[in-house]
Design a protein around this motif. Sequence first.
Motif, PDB file in Angstrom:
ATOM      1  N   ASN A  97      -6.877  -2.475   1.240  1.00 30.13           N
ATOM      2  CA  ASN A  97      -7.562  -3.498  -0.383  1.00 30.13           C
ATOM      3  C   ASN A  97      -7.445  -3.122  -1.239  1.00 30.13           C
ATOM      4  O   ASN A  97      -7.614  -1.835  -2.269  1.00 30.13           O
ATOM      5  CB  ASN A  97      -8.785  -3.749   0.144  1.00 30.13           C
ATOM      6  CG  ASN A  97      -9.240  -4.367   1.133  1.00 30.13           C
ATOM      7  OD1 ASN A  97      -8.604  -4.949   1.554  1.00 30.13           O
ATOM      8  ND2 ASN A  97     -10.670  -4.086   1.501  1.00 30.13           N
ATOM      9  N   LEU A 145      -8.124  -9.530  -4.644  1.00 32.82           N
ATOM     10  CA  LEU A 145      -6.774  -9.370  -3.462  1.00 32.82           C
ATOM     11  C   LEU A 145      -5.767  -9.893  -3.959  1.00 32.82           C
ATOM     12  O   LEU A 145      -4.762 -10.297  -3.664  1.00 32.82           O
ATOM     13  CB  LEU A 145      -8.280  -8.912  -2.364  1.00 32.82           C
ATOM     14  CG  LEU A 145      -8.994  -8.206  -1.999  1.00 32.82           C
ATOM     15  CD1 LEU A 145      -9.685  -8.259  -0.510  1.00 32.82           C
ATOM     16  CD2 LEU A 145      -8.338  -6.310  -2.032  1.00 32.82           C
ATOM     17  N   ASP A 185      -9.395   0.555  -2.751  1.00 32.31           N
ATOM     18  CA  ASP A 185     -10.952   0.588  -1.966  1.00 32.31           C
ATOM     19  C   ASP A 185     -10.498   1.826  -1.589  1.00 32.31           C
ATOM     20  O   ASP A 185      -9.659   1.523  -0.495  1.00 32.31           O
ATOM     21  CB  ASP A 185     -10.833  -1.318  -1.052  1.00 32.31           C
ATOM     22  CG  ASP A 185     -12.102  -0.318  -1.055  1.00 32.31           C
ATOM     23  OD1 ASP A 185     -12.837   0.683  -0.391  1.00 32.31           O
ATOM     24  OD2 ASP A 185     -12.715  -1.925   0.074  1.00 32.31           O
TER      25      ASP A 185
END
Length: 420
Positions: free
Chosen positions: A94, A235, A106
């Motif tokens: 991510n 995203l 992430d």
Amino acid sequence: MFALVDCNNFYASCERVFRPALEGQPIVVLSNNDGCVVARSNESKALGIPMGIPVFQIEREIRKHRIQVFSSNYTLYSDMSSRVLTTLRQFADNIEPYSIDESFLDVPTAEQQDPLDFGQRVRATVKQWTGIPTCVGIAPSKALAKLANRVAKKLPSGVKTLLTSADQTDALAATAVGDVWGIGRKHTVRLQAAGIMTALQLRDADDAWIMRELTIVGLKLVRELRGESCLPLELFTPAKKAICCSRSFGRSVLTLDEMQQAVATYVARAAVKVRKQGSVAGHLQVWLETSHFNQSAKHFPARGIRLETATASTPELLAAARPLVEKMFREGIDYRKAGCLLTDLRPAASAQLTLFDDKAARQKSAALMDAVDKINQLHGRGAVRFGAEGTNESDWQARFNQLSPQYTTSWADLPHARTG
């Protein structure tokens, strides 16, 4: 846990990748038309070269300190940015590309046991694979990760974690409120007037007061500074609601034909961006500008038109722009800039046709635009152009006299490896 990976002095670093002899030398990169400084290496910053200064004002310093000067090589910078992003995908699934030189990651659960080692491996891999130096900030929220990255830039290790309350408090206390991510100039003045001078004071401010003064957006930011994640990764890049293309000319434009060429070029570029995000435009605006320093003949006209059918077809947009330019242009005026703005963008699949639209013709036009875009993507922008745009050699085009080679995207500019 979030990591912010920021490329150090990105434009200058891109220029150094293929010219190692530039390491340690002061570098500045100029804006369109080689006008102002838009990027500096650490060496140039140490010499006191300010951001945004017109290059003619630092000619003496350039000669004295042998500063290396480059035009903005956007093709190279964009490709190097893509390479850095591809490298980062080896470390996290991510990722949010925040800008051309920054990305939020992430941090995977398996890496959270030793985030400092994770940051060091990210830096080392990006440097080895792309040649671009980076800094990494790691924290439990995006705002704190941004702050951690700011601190990391001053550390030899290039990595900073803000995971404990004590570390966060120290970093916030040492940061001016105007340097907090998301706090603009107007909000800075308002906060300082209320006695909030540091990021720590902002973090500890009353929620009701923050909500009243900075709205829910400001309250989310304050909670981020407290270590509460309120801003998830984006995203997927949201489609733009408007697309603009505007440039200063390499020289004054004095004739209608040249102005038509310039505007047609900008409209064509904007149309490509609209198609790239799968949209169509319902409104077109065009404007012309004289120099803001020309006191004798100022002219800043702008005209727009609502399109009967929303479109991303370059020929249709060119046809709509041409009469707008004719109505605005004045002979004998010294024009230095022009631009276009496409608004009322919507998904191409949901475009509403009029009663008289030929669906087959529109499908044929869309296929043509797709073919043109693919050719230009493969062979470089401008490989296929519309006649209304003139030629790539038109001398009204913006100046890029210090342009470095397009090392990664042009066969003619590929670097040569030599042995011995």
